[in-house]
Design a protein around this motif. Structure first.
Motif, PDB file in Angstrom:
ATOM      1  N   ILE A  43       0.832  -1.207   0.000  1.00 15.96           N
ATOM      2  CA  ILE A  43       0.000   0.000   0.000  1.00 15.96           C
ATOM      3  C   ILE A  43       0.868   1.258   0.000  1.00 15.96           C
ATOM      4  CG2 ILE A  43      -1.647   1.344   1.352  1.00 15.96           C
ATOM      5  CD1 ILE A  43      -2.863  -1.306   2.276  1.00 15.96           C
ATOM      6  N   LYS A  44       1.926   1.246   0.793  1.00 13.55           N
ATOM      7  CA  LYS A  44       2.835   2.398   0.860  1.00 13.55           C
ATOM      8  C   LYS A  44       3.507   2.635  -0.482  1.00 13.55           C
ATOM      9  CE  LYS A  44       6.811   4.228   3.400  1.00 13.55           C
ATOM     10  NZ  LYS A  44       7.793   3.980   4.492  1.00 13.55           N
ATOM     11  N   ALA A  45       3.962   1.555  -1.116  1.00 10.95           N
ATOM     12  CA  ALA A  45       4.648   1.682  -2.411  1.00 10.95           C
ATOM     13  C   ALA A  45       3.704   2.241  -3.473  1.00 10.95           C
ATOM     14  CB  ALA A  45       5.185   0.321  -2.847  1.00 10.95           C
ATOM     15  N   GLU A  46       2.461   1.735  -3.486  1.00  4.96           N
ATOM     16  CA  GLU A  46       1.495   2.208  -4.477  1.00  4.96           C
ATOM     17  C   GLU A  46       1.093   3.652  -4.207  1.00  4.96           C
ATOM     18  OE1 GLU A  46      -1.121   2.237  -7.755  1.00  4.96           O
ATOM     19  OE2 GLU A  46       0.508   0.857  -7.219  1.00  4.96           O
ATOM     20  N   THR A  47       1.006   4.030  -2.937  1.00  5.74           N
ATOM     21  CA  THR A  47       0.654   5.404  -2.580  1.00  5.74           C
ATOM     22  C   THR A  47       1.737   6.383  -3.019  1.00  5.74           C
ATOM     23  OG1 THR A  47      -0.614   4.636  -0.663  1.00  5.74           O
ATOM     24  CG2 THR A  47       0.061   6.941  -0.677  1.00  5.74           C
ATOM     25  N   GLN A  48       2.978   5.984  -2.804  1.00  9.87           N
ATOM     26  CA  GLN A  48       4.094   6.853  -3.165  1.00  9.87           C
ATOM     27  C   GLN A  48       4.352   6.868  -4.670  1.00  9.87           C
ATOM     28  OE1 GLN A  48       7.386   5.464  -0.741  1.00  9.87           O
ATOM     29  NE2 GLN A  48       6.675   6.595   1.060  1.00  9.87           N
ATOM     30  N   GLU A  49       4.027   5.763  -5.322  1.00 10.62           N
ATOM     31  CA  GLU A  49       4.274   5.657  -6.760  1.00 10.62           C
ATOM     32  C   GLU A  49       3.025   5.079  -7.422  1.00 10.62           C
ATOM     33  OE1 GLU A  49       6.695   6.828  -9.586  1.00 10.62           O
ATOM     34  OE2 GLU A  49       7.518   6.697  -7.554  1.00 10.62           O
ATOM     35  N   PRO A  50       1.979   5.888  -7.618  1.00 12.51           N
ATOM     36  CA  PRO A  50       0.731   5.393  -8.203  1.00 12.51           C
ATOM     37  C   PRO A  50       0.959   4.710  -9.549  1.00 12.51           C
ATOM     38  CG  PRO A  50       0.436   7.604  -7.343  1.00 12.51           C
ATOM     39  CD  PRO A  50       1.916   7.327  -7.291  1.00 12.51           C
ATOM     40  N   GLY A  51       0.358   3.538  -9.697  1.00 12.58           N
ATOM     41  CA  GLY A  51       0.516   2.784 -10.932  1.00 12.58           C
ATOM     42  C   GLY A  51       1.613   1.740 -10.869  1.00 12.58           C
ATOM     43  N   LEU A  52       2.358   1.708  -9.770  1.00 16.91           N
ATOM     44  CA  LEU A  52       3.476   0.771  -9.638  1.00 16.91           C
ATOM     45  C   LEU A  52       3.008  -0.683  -9.728  1.00 16.91           C
ATOM     46  CD1 LEU A  52       6.462   0.153  -9.031  1.00 16.91           C
ATOM     47  CD2 LEU A  52       5.889   0.284  -6.590  1.00 16.91           C
ATOM     48  N   LEU A  53       1.901  -1.006  -9.042  1.00 19.15           N
ATOM     49  CA  LEU A  53       1.414  -2.382  -9.050  1.00 19.15           C
ATOM     50  C   LEU A  53       0.993  -2.823 -10.443  1.00 19.15           C
ATOM     51  CD1 LEU A  53      -0.695  -2.434  -5.759  1.00 19.15           C
ATOM     52  CD2 LEU A  53       1.660  -3.209  -6.117  1.00 19.15           C
ATOM     53  N   LEU A  54       0.368  -1.925 -11.174  1.00 17.51           N
ATOM     54  CA  LEU A  54      -0.028  -2.250 -12.540  1.00 17.51           C
ATOM     55  C   LEU A  54       1.200  -2.489 -13.416  1.00 17.51           C
ATOM     56  CD1 LEU A  54      -2.201  -2.576 -14.694  1.00 17.51           C
ATOM     57  CD2 LEU A  54      -2.127  -0.101 -15.056  1.00 17.51           C
ATOM     58  N   VAL A  57       2.529  -5.973 -12.620  1.00 16.33           N
ATOM     59  CA  VAL A  57       1.693  -7.024 -13.217  1.00 16.33           C
ATOM     60  C   VAL A  57       1.894  -7.080 -14.722  1.00 16.33           C
ATOM     61  CG1 VAL A  57      -0.681  -7.748 -13.671  1.00 16.33           C
ATOM     62  CG2 VAL A  57      -0.036  -6.941 -11.391  1.00 16.33           C
ATOM     63  N   ASN A  58       1.918  -5.939 -15.364  1.00 15.81           N
ATOM     64  CA  ASN A  58       2.128  -5.903 -16.816  1.00 15.81           C
ATOM     65  C   ASN A  58       3.500  -6.442 -17.194  1.00 15.81           C
ATOM     66  OD1 ASN A  58      -0.339  -4.972 -17.748  1.00 15.81           O
ATOM     67  ND2 ASN A  58       0.206  -2.824 -17.477  1.00 15.81           N
ATOM     68  N   SER A  59       4.489  -6.160 -16.368  1.00 17.23           N
ATOM     69  CA  SER A  59       5.835  -6.659 -16.629  1.00 17.23           C
ATOM     70  C   SER A  59       5.873  -8.188 -16.573  1.00 17.23           C
ATOM     71  CB  SER A  59       6.809  -6.069 -15.610  1.00 17.23           C
ATOM     72  OG  SER A  59       8.111  -6.577 -15.806  1.00 17.23           O
ATOM     73  N   ILE A  60       5.176  -8.752 -15.586  1.00 21.59           N
ATOM     74  CA  ILE A  60       5.106 -10.220 -15.470  1.00 21.59           C
ATOM     75  C   ILE A  60       4.416 -10.828 -16.687  1.00 21.59           C
ATOM     76  CG2 ILE A  60       4.089 -12.118 -14.139  1.00 21.59           C
ATOM     77  CD1 ILE A  60       4.441 -10.348 -11.634  1.00 21.59           C
ATOM     78  N   LEU A  61       3.315 -10.205 -17.095  1.00 21.88           N
ATOM     79  CA  LEU A  61       2.580 -10.708 -18.256  1.00 21.88           C
ATOM     80  C   LEU A  61       3.420 -10.622 -19.528  1.00 21.88           C
ATOM     81  CD1 LEU A  61      -0.913  -9.108 -17.539  1.00 21.88           C
ATOM     82  CD2 LEU A  61      -0.302 -11.524 -17.336  1.00 21.88           C
ATOM     83  N   LYS A  62       4.146  -9.515 -19.657  1.00 23.63           N
ATOM     84  CA  LYS A  62       4.988  -9.326 -20.834  1.00 23.63           C
ATOM     85  C   LYS A  62       6.086 -10.370 -20.910  1.00 23.63           C
ATOM     86  CE  LYS A  62       7.634  -5.785 -23.299  1.00 23.63           C
ATOM     87  NZ  LYS A  62       8.104  -4.371 -23.267  1.00 23.63           N
ATOM     88  N   ARG A  63       6.692 -10.692 -19.773  1.00 23.14           N
ATOM     89  CA  ARG A  63       7.773 -11.683 -19.740  1.00 23.14           C
ATOM     90  C   ARG A  63       7.256 -13.070 -20.094  1.00 23.14           C
ATOM     91  NH1 ARG A  63      11.521 -10.664 -14.492  1.00 23.14           N
ATOM     92  NH2 ARG A  63      12.755 -12.266 -15.554  1.00 23.14           N
ATOM     93  N   ARG A  64       5.967 -13.289 -19.838  1.00 21.46           N
ATOM     94  CA  ARG A  64       5.360 -14.564 -20.191  1.00 21.46           C
ATOM     95  C   ARG A  64       4.705 -14.512 -21.574  1.00 21.46           C
ATOM     96  NH1 ARG A  64       4.689 -18.344 -16.223  1.00 21.46           N
ATOM     97  NH2 ARG A  64       5.396 -17.746 -14.124  1.00 21.46           N
ATOM     98  N   ASP A  65       4.889 -13.388 -22.244  1.00 21.99           N
ATOM     99  CA  ASP A  65       4.359 -13.193 -23.600  1.00 21.99           C
ATOM    100  C   ASP A  65       2.840 -13.363 -23.639  1.00 21.99           C
ATOM    101  OD1 ASP A  65       4.672 -12.514 -26.260  1.00 21.99           O
ATOM    102  OD2 ASP A  65       4.867 -14.597 -26.924  1.00 21.99           O
ATOM    103  N   LEU A  66       2.174 -12.759 -22.652  1.00 25.79           N
ATOM    104  CA  LEU A  66       0.724 -12.848 -22.564  1.00 25.79           C
ATOM    105  C   LEU A  66       0.089 -11.504 -22.903  1.00 25.79           C
ATOM    106  CD1 LEU A  66       0.360 -14.838 -19.215  1.00 25.79           C
ATOM    107  CD2 LEU A  66       0.081 -15.733 -21.539  1.00 25.79           C
TER     108      LEU A  66
END
Length: 216
Positions: A43-54, A57-66
């Motif tokens: 929660i702290k990381a997302e608050t300080q850097e909005p969009g970080l969690l997305l 997640v997108n980075s993980i999907l990209k590495r799996r070519d999804l």
């Protein structure tokens, strides 16, 4: 539409409650302290850097070519997650418990949209359910606001602001439905439905933090 093309802001706001909170719940069953530390850090990381969690997640999907329609996927996931205790109002007064039921019900109905949107007859019935659920939720919010005499005017103003935002998002959702029946574009409907889920969460969180004396 590919993952890289679709990055609606609403996705950033729903990654935690829909995708990560259920995972943390599983951790919580085995090690509550570790789960709480991890939750606070996220929660702290997302608050300080909005969009970080997305981005993660997108980075993980990209590495799996999804390739994933994130908004549609989040809506579908919403159908399978429970209402966690830290989201609910604790007060046993009926308006507060009713709010818990109404917010959960509305989100469940909205989560059915991806599966039903291409079945016109079924979808029209679902739209009626959504309209009814929205009205019932607003009635519940009004009852809480009017009956909670111990709450400060500042807290009432905060809830009123959330209610206005919810109404605005409801009207936007209605407009996207009209456009869908005209042009057949599903993505705007998905996005406005996701925004309505976020607005619903925000109302519940505001009532919980501002009006629920057991939480204070």
């Amino acid at each position: 539409m590919t993952m890289s093309e679709e990055r609606p802001p609403i996705c950033s706001q729903l990654i935690f409650p829909i995708l990560l909170r259920p995972i943390l719940h599983k951790v919580e069953r085995h090690d509550p302290m570790a789960a709480q530390i991890l939750m606070n850090a996220i929660i702290k990381a997302e608050t300080q850097e909005p969009g970080l969690l997305l981005e993660i997640v997108n980075s993980i999907l990209k590495r799996r070519d999804l390739t994933v329609n994130m908004t549609e996927s989040l809506l579908r996931l919403q159908a399978h997650i429970p209402e966690f205790d830290d989201q609910k109002c604790k007060r046993q007064d009926e308006p507060f418990q009713e709010l818990n039921r109404k917010t959960y019900s509305l989100k469940k109905i909205l989560s059915r949209i991806p599966d039903e949107i291409n079945d016109r007859k079924t979808f029209l019935e679902t739209i009626k359910e959504i309209a009814s659920a929205i009205k019932k939720l607003l009635d519940c919010v009004n009852e809480i606001s009017n009956s909670s005499q111990q709450t400060s005017s500042t807290d009432r103003t905060a809830l009123e602001k959330r209610k206005r935002e919810f109404i605005k998002d409801s009207k936007k959702f209605s407009q996207t439905l009209k456009e869908f029946f005209r042009d057949g574009q599903t993505q705007p409907v998905f996005q406005s439905a996701a925004q309505l889920i976020y607005a619903t969460n925000t109302i519940q969180r505001t009532v919980r933090t501002k009006f629920d004396l057991t939480v204070k």
